[in-house]
Design an enzyme around this catalytic site. Structure first.
Site, mmCIF file in Angstrom:
data_model
loop_
_atom_site.group_PDB
_atom_site.id
_atom_site.type_symbol
_atom_site.label_atom_id
_atom_site.label_comp_id
_atom_site.label_asym_id
_atom_site.label_seq_id
_atom_site.Cartn_x
_atom_site.Cartn_y
_atom_site.Cartn_z
ATOM 1 N N GLY A 95 4.530 7.748 2.589
ATOM 2 C CA GLY A 95 5.254 6.731 2.427
ATOM 3 C C GLY A 95 4.506 5.489 2.108
ATOM 4 O O GLY A 95 3.504 5.512 1.798
ATOM 5 N N LYS A 112 4.984 -0.043 8.257
ATOM 6 C CA LYS A 112 4.634 1.044 7.541
ATOM 7 C C LYS A 112 5.513 2.223 7.834
ATOM 8 O O LYS A 112 6.066 2.414 8.918
ATOM 9 C CB LYS A 112 3.257 1.447 8.624
ATOM 10 C CG LYS A 112 2.425 2.511 8.240
ATOM 11 C CD LYS A 112 1.290 2.643 8.923
ATOM 12 C CE LYS A 112 0.666 3.828 8.528
ATOM 13 N NZ LYS A 112 -0.634 4.376 9.188
ATOM 14 N N GLY A 158 0.945 -1.233 -0.055
ATOM 15 C CA GLY A 158 -0.086 -0.015 0.038
ATOM 16 C C GLY A 158 1.063 1.311 -0.028
ATOM 17 O O GLY A 158 2.044 1.333 0.336
ATOM 18 N N SER A 159 0.253 2.301 -0.438
ATOM 19 C CA SER A 159 1.178 3.429 -0.328
ATOM 20 C C SER A 159 0.290 4.792 -0.282
ATOM 21 O O SER A 159 -0.930 4.811 -0.608
ATOM 22 C CB SER A 159 2.049 3.560 -1.648
ATOM 23 O OG SER A 159 1.084 3.648 -2.880
ATOM 24 N N ASP A 216 -11.473 7.539 10.679
ATOM 25 C CA ASP A 216 -11.286 7.413 9.380
ATOM 26 C C ASP A 216 -11.872 6.112 8.759
ATOM 27 O O ASP A 216 -11.078 5.307 8.179
ATOM 28 C CB ASP A 216 -9.754 7.551 9.053
ATOM 29 C CG ASP A 216 -9.521 7.793 7.478
ATOM 30 O OD1 ASP A 216 -10.704 8.448 6.811
ATOM 31 O OD2 ASP A 216 -8.597 7.890 7.205
ATOM 32 N N GLY A 262 0.433 9.417 0.964
ATOM 33 C CA GLY A 262 1.120 10.514 0.482
ATOM 34 C C GLY A 262 2.689 10.690 1.480
ATOM 35 O O GLY A 262 3.615 11.062 0.857
#
Lengths: 624, 298
Positions: free
Chosen positions: A42, A62, A37-38, A163, A40
């Site tokens: 990293g 992460k 996953g990426s 979130d 903004g």
């Protein structure tokens, strides 16, 4: 928190935003495998923890690369990252990944997290042709309420996830949810206004005004469920426009009840939403009960049964239909190969065996260094528990399939010769016998100076310790199972497919619970639930106060093995050969273990070890 | 006990008396507690009840029934009790008729089906479960009310006690409580009222519920609707517990903690019932008040 030195990346500052390459060994410990996953700031990598060289232990790494030129911003970013680490470090919940490590090097910071095998919900929504089944979404919704309730009840301050959205929800191989990305989660101080942060489309109106409360997470959960059921991505729609896209208009297969719950969660005014994740969970459970959704839950891919390795096994020469007992470090188990075995509980090594003339299907009982068990050769055997030497026997005129029970120097058991035997242990002889209408295969229960036992005729007897019949009840078919006593009430099932609840002194029926087929399993109890297996393939959990089903769990064949409760889980085997461990409160599968034949006996669980026999001739010792 | 302690310490030196900690209210209360009923050879139920029209109503729309029996002999000992509280719905015609019919119909159905089994020469438990018998009794009450007093309705809380096992059938907002020693209590029924529903759904807080304007609006009542769906629960009654049935004229007026305290501090069940009714009237007596208290001794 352990800080470790990081092996310097092999690239310069101007390329600091570059990802770590597969094969890179981070901090001399984590071997990067690939980017999963990426964002903004990293990437997220899957890596192998090389501190466990002999097992492929995977972790999620992460990464946060701090490229801001402003020192104040840089500091804030690092603090945020540390906050995520600190929040995670205080949490312990099955739906929250564990944190293993946290460290920084130059402008990079790393969190080492539990790797979740599975897929995120957004990918699942996008890859599923058509709509996800309601029961599936409901199952996840209930789990999400559970984890939100856990976060919101966090002490000293509630944690607001802030979130909630499909891409932050992982579905693991067991089909259960795990919340990922606590990057913006924060502790909530009452009255405190925060900054708008979150994901547009999923966030509630007040979050745009800078408020983040537990009710904001409820809204975002509603938005997530709306997305999951309608496949309409709220990020592509005007904000707060859910009411213009009624769920059932887009996906008519959703029940009106579930739609109503989601609409409540999505209320514009926070005060009109569920006021807690617990209240929303209760509403979802009501939907599940009403629509019967929980019992139709699709069996998710579970922890593969091959992953569980027995601590030890012991192979008899024929099927194991009996249940074991443990006494002074030894496990005692009868087999259809006519023997009673004594095994070392630590490693399963053979200590002694005693051969009878028939199959041993009874669970032994121990009293003052004497072990009692019945055999299908018609005898009750009494052996020295240490040496396995015969002390005395008692003969009946039929196979003994009812397990002996001991109380007050009495041993009580039934026989296929229709009699219940009550023997005096010091005198090694019968005090009295009771003639029943048919064979007694049920194990008697001795409680409150009464003996309770079922009969193959369908009769159920209550006798006092002198053998006088106090009352008798009748089921329509055989009662092979044994009763249990909880409070003042008895619980037992019959082959007529009914689980009976009876007042113990009078035999008056309190309620009956109907199953699709008969049952020969002795029930188990935890808190307000009675667990019972049925030939219809289910394990049922029945509310002890109402006699109504709380949940059921489906196996592939008859459940003839009695369930056992240990800590907060219920354990049982099925004729499908599988041994199951379920969460006692909700019937969620924790793990399962495949044996080579049908399981018809009850497990013994002691000191976190499960002992269970199977028709594949093997006694297994498993970690509970 | 308090007096005894005082006497004892008065003989001590003044310094010792200074060090004596005063008894906390809890400790003082212990000395006033209802004396434990003497242990008996046979287990039995004891019960008392009380009722009042209250201070603001002109009509008593509450009905109650208390039936306690013991059969003891060589064969076996059995305790059987039937306790009912019904609160006819205000604003409806014939509220008092509905509550009275409900009590009589349910009592006759249950006694006919259950109690006659007790009296049988060869006692045998009924072949229906208590749950089924209570369901039938509620259905019968529903039918009779709709025939005799159409348009009316009533709450109905029924406790069948067999030995130490209580089975409660319940519709409406009368309540069954278990009062435990030490002051804690459990409400064993769920109010079928709009306000409770809003509270369950999280729309209002318990504090808001206490002052909610339409507190007496029921969404389920016997006599109303096509069929009646009673909640049925079963639980056991410990010798240290009190089972209490009451209408909202008591629980809606006297706080639960005060109810528990009055019961604990009364000398007898009859006195406790009377004091509970008095407390509700002293608080204004806005509604009819009914209360039944039951203990199991043995």
């Amino acid at each position: 928190m352990v800080t470790q030195s990081v092996t310097p990346p092999s690239f310069g500052d101007e390329r600091a935003s570059q990802r770590l390459a597969p094969g890179f060994l981070l901090a001399n410990r984590y071997l990067i495998q690939e980017v999963i996953g990426s964002g903004g700031m990293g990437s997220v990598y899957r890596a192998r923890d090389m501190h466990f060289p002999n097992v492929p232990r995977l972790v999620a790494v992460k990464e946060m690369i701090n490229t801001s030129p402003d020192p104040l911003v840089r500091q804030t970013i690092v603090q945020n990252f540390e906050r995520e680490a600190n929040i995670l470090a205080t949490l312990n919940h099955p739906s929250i990944p564990k944190i293993y490590d946290y460290f920084s090097f130059e402008n990079r910071s790393y969190l080492i997290l539990e790797y979740i095998h599975g897929k995120d919900l957004e990918a699942i929504i996008n890859e599923t042709p058509g709509f996800l089944p309601e029961e599936q979404v409901l199952h996840w919704a209930i789990q999400l309420c559970d984890v939100l309730a856990y976060l919101h009840n966090h002490k000293p301050d509630p944690i607001i996830f802030r979130d909630m959205k499909p891409s932050n929800i992982m579905i693991n191989l067991s089909g259960d949810v795990v919340l990922v990305d606590f990057g913006i989660a924060r502790t909530f101080q009452v009255g405190q206004k925060g900054t708008m942060i979150g994901t547009e489309g999923y966030s509630p109106p007040e979050q745009y005004r800078g408020e983040a409360t537990p009710l904001a997470d409820i809204y975002a959960l509603g938005a997530t469920l709306h997305h999951a059921l309608t496949r309409r991505d709220p990020r592509l729609e005007p904000p707060f426009s859910f009411s213009e896209r009624p769920i059932r208009k887009i996906n008519p297969s959703v029940s009106p009840e579930l739609e109503a719950v989601i609409n409540t969660a999505l209320e514009y005014e926070p005060s009109k939403r569920y006021q807690s994740a617990e209240a929303m969970k209760e509403a979802l459970l009501n939907v599940a009960r009403k629509t019967g959704a929980l019992s139709r839950l699709p069996t998710a891919a579970t922890i593969s049964s091959s992953a569980i390795k027995p601590l030890w096994t012991f192979k008899c020469e024929d099927e194991i239909r009996a249940s074991p007992i443990l006494y002074q470090g030894k496990v005692f188990i009868g087999s259809y190969d006519y023997n009673l075995y004594a095994l070392d509980a630590i490693n399963g090594s053979f200590v002694w065996k005693y051969p009878t003339e028939g199959g041993v299907v009874t669970r032994p009982a121990v009293y003052e260094n004497e072990i009692f068990f019945g055999s299908e050769d018609g005898n009750l055997y009494v052996l020295n528990v240490r040496t396995g030497k015969l002390l005395w026997t008692y003969s009946t005129n039929g196979p003994v399939r009812s397990s002996p029970r001991i109380a007050e120097e009495l041993v009580v058991f039934g026989s296929d010769d229709h009699r219940l035997y009550v023997l005096s242990i010091p005198h090694s002889r019968a005090l009295w016998t009771f003639s029943a209408a048919d064979a007694i295969r049920s194990t008697p229960l001795i409680a409150q100076e009464r003996i309770y036992v079922g009969c193959e005729s369908g009769d159920f007897y209550c006798l006092d310790l002198r053998g006088e019949l106090k009352w008798r009840q009748q089921a329509r078919r055989a009662i092979t199972a044994s009763p249990i006593l909880v409070g003042q009430a008895l619980y037992f099932p019959s082959l007529d497919g009914i689980l009976y609840a009876m007042e113990a002194r009078t035999g008056w029926m309190l309620w009956r619970f109907r199953m699709a087929k008969g049952s020969i399993t002795t029930p188990a109890n935890a808190e307000n639930l009675i667990f019972v297996g049925s030939a219809d393939g289910h394990l049922y959990a029945v509310d002890i106060r109402t006699g109504r089903e709380a949940w059921r769990f489906r196996t592939e064949h008859q459940v003839s093995g009695s369930p056992t409760v240990y800590k907060d889980a219920v354990y049982f085997g099925s004729a499908d050969g599988m041994f199951y461990c379920l969460d006692a409160r909700n019937g969620r599968l924790r793990w399962q273990f495949q044996t080579g034949g049908p399981i018809t006996s009850a497990p013994l669980i002691y000191d976190d070890i499960v002992y269970i026999g199977s028709a594949d001739h093997i006694l297994y010792a498993l970690l509970a | 006990m308090f007096n005894f302690l005082r006497k004892w310490f008065s003989r001590k030196t003044p310094e010792a008396e200074v060090e004596t900690r005063p008894l906390s209210p809890e400790e003082i209360r212990v000395s006033h507690q209802m004396a434990p009923l003497p242990r008996r050879e046979i287990g039995q139920l004891v019960a008392a009840c009380s009722q009042s029209i209250g201070r603001q109503r002109e009509l008593n729309e509450d009905s109650l029934l208390a039936f306690t029996s013991t059969i003891a002999g060589n064969k076996s000992n059995s305790a059987f009790g039937l306790y009912i509280v019904a609160d006819g719905m205000g604003g409806h015609q014939f509220g008092e008729v509905a509550s009275n019919l409900a009590v009589r119909v349910v009592a006759s159905t249950i006694l006919r089906k259950l109690f006659t089994s007790f009296l049988d020469v060869n006692p045998k438990a009924p072949d229906q479960s208590l749950r089924e018998i209570i369901e039938q009794a509620f259905a019968e009450a529903q039918r009779v009310i709709q025939r005799e007093a159409p348009g009316s309705g009533t709450t109905l809380t029924v406790a069948v006690v067999i030995e130490q096992q209580v089975t409660v059938g319940h519709v409406g907002d009368s309540r069954a409580y278990l009062l435990h020693p030490g002051g804690h209590h459990e409400v064993m029924t769920r109010d079928h009222s709009l306000v409770k529903r809003l509270e369950e759904l999280g729309h209002i807080t318990p504090e808001e519920a206490a002052s909610y304007p339409n507190r007496n609006v029921l969404y389920r009542a016997v006599g109303q609707g096509d069929s009646v769906d009673a909640d049925i629960y079963t639980f056991s009654l410990a010798p240290t517990d009190y089972l209490m049935l009451c209408s909202d004229g008591l629980w809606g007026v006297v706080p639960d903690e005060k109810i528990a305290r009055i019961v604990r501090e009364s000398a007898t069940l009859e006195q406790a019932c009377q004091r509970l009714v008095d407390a509700a009237n002293e608080a204004g007596g806005p509604d009819n008040i009914s209360v039944i208290l039951v203990r199991w001794v043995g």
